[in-house]
Design a protein around this motif. Structure first.
Motif, short mmCIF file in Angstrom:
data_model
loop_
_atom_site.label_atom_id
_atom_site.label_comp_id
_atom_site.label_asym_id
_atom_site.label_seq_id
_atom_site.Cartn_x
_atom_site.Cartn_y
_atom_site.Cartn_z
N GLU A 23 0.83 -1.21 0.00
CA GLU A 23 0.00 0.00 0.00
C GLU A 23 0.86 1.26 0.00
O GLU A 23 0.57 2.23 -0.70
CB GLU A 23 -0.94 -0.01 1.21
N LYS A 24 1.94 1.23 0.76
CA LYS A 24 2.86 2.36 0.83
C LYS A 24 3.50 2.60 -0.54
O LYS A 24 3.61 3.73 -1.00
CB LYS A 24 3.95 2.07 1.88
N LYS A 26 2.21 1.75 -3.38
CA LYS A 26 1.15 2.21 -4.27
C LYS A 26 0.95 3.72 -4.12
O LYS A 26 0.83 4.45 -5.10
CB LYS A 26 -0.14 1.46 -3.96
N VAL A 27 0.94 4.19 -2.86
CA VAL A 27 0.79 5.63 -2.59
C VAL A 27 1.97 6.40 -3.17
O VAL A 27 1.80 7.44 -3.80
CB VAL A 27 0.65 5.88 -1.08
N LYS A 28 3.19 5.88 -2.98
CA LYS A 28 4.38 6.54 -3.53
C LYS A 28 4.30 6.62 -5.05
O LYS A 28 4.68 7.63 -5.64
CB LYS A 28 5.64 5.78 -3.12
N THR A 29 3.84 5.54 -5.66
CA THR A 29 3.74 5.51 -7.12
C THR A 29 2.76 6.57 -7.60
O THR A 29 3.03 7.29 -8.57
CB THR A 29 3.30 4.11 -7.60
N ARG A 30 1.61 6.67 -6.92
CA ARG A 30 0.61 7.69 -7.30
C ARG A 30 1.20 9.09 -7.16
O ARG A 30 1.01 9.94 -8.03
CB ARG A 30 -0.63 7.56 -6.42
N ARG A 31 1.90 9.32 -6.05
CA ARG A 31 2.51 10.64 -5.84
C ARG A 31 3.54 10.95 -6.92
O ARG A 31 3.60 12.07 -7.42
CB ARG A 31 3.19 10.69 -4.47
#
Length: 187
Positions: A23-24, A26-31
Motif C-alpha cells: 500500500e505504501k 502504491k501511494v508513492k507511485t501515485r505521488r
C-alpha cells in the motif's frame, strides 16, 4: 482490490507487513505519477535515481537489522550453552562431592582400567571394591579434568554423573555383561 488482499491475508500467503509495504508503494507511485506531470526528462531521471538510492539504503538498513538480530541470537545461544555447561558441571561436582568414595593409597589391590579408550590407568582399591567394580556396583570418576585424581562412585551416582558430565565417568561396568577377563589385572 481490498477483497483480494483480505483473501490473501486469510490464506496466509501474505503478511500484514507485506500488505502495508504494498500500500505504501502504491501511494508513492501515485505521488510520483502526479509529480512527474510537467517535469523534464532529466528531472524524472534524477528522481528515479534518488528513489533507487533510497530503496538501496532501505534494503541495506534491513540487511543490517537482520545481521544484528542474527548476531544477538548467536550470542544468546552461546550464553545459554555456557549456562547449561556450568549447571551440568555444578551437578557433577555435587554428585561427586556427596557420593564419592575416596581411594585409599594404602589399599592392597592395584586395579587397572582404560581411561578415554586409550590410556591404562591404575588405582589402589580394596578386594571388596575390586569385586564391586567388576560387578558394576561401583564406578570410577575423575572429578577434576586437570588432576590425576579418581574417586569411586556407587552405581546410581555414576549413572547420574554419566547423564550430566559423561567425560568425568571413567569406568562403569554393566551388571548384565560378563566381566572382562583382563579387567582389574595387574599390568
Amino acid at each position: 482490490m481490498d477483497d483480494l488482499r483480505s483473501q490473501l491475508l486469510k490464506a496466509g500467503l501474505v503478511s500484514e507487513e507485506q500488505v502495508r509495504k504494498a500500500e505504501k508503494h502504491k501511494v508513492k507511485t501515485r505521488r510520483s505519477e502526479r509529480s512527474t506531470k510537467g517535469k523534464s526528462k532529466e528531472e524524472l531521471e534524477a528522481e528515479r535515481r534518488r528513489q533507487e538510492l533510497e530503496d538501496l539504503r532501505q534494503k541495506d538498513r534491513e540487511r543490517q537489522i537482520r545481521k544484528h538480530e542474527q548476531q544477538e541470537r548467536k550470542k544468546q545461544e552461546k550464553a545459554e550453552r555456557e549456562r547449561q555447561l556450568e549447571a551440568s558441571a555444578e551437578r557433577a561436582r555435587k554428585i561427586v562431592q556427596s557420593a564419592g568414595i575416596a581411594l585409599d593409597p594404602e589399599a592392597a589391590v592395584k586395579y587397572s582400567f582404560v581411561a578415554y579408550g586409550r590410556t591404562v590407568k591404575h588405582i589402589q582399591v580394596t578386594a571388596d571394591q575390586q569385586r564391586r567394580l567388576g560387578l558394576g556396583e561401583l564406578g570410577i570418576a575423575r572429578p577434576h579434568a586437570n588432576l590425576e585424581q579418581y574417586v569411586l562412585l556407587p552405581r546410581e551416582a555414576a549413572i547420574k554423573l554419566r547423564e550430566c558430565a559423561p567425560e568425568k565417568l571413567m569406568l562403569l561396568h554393566d551388571p548384565d555383561d560378563e566381566p572382562d577377563e583382563f579387567e582389574g589385572l595387574m599390568w
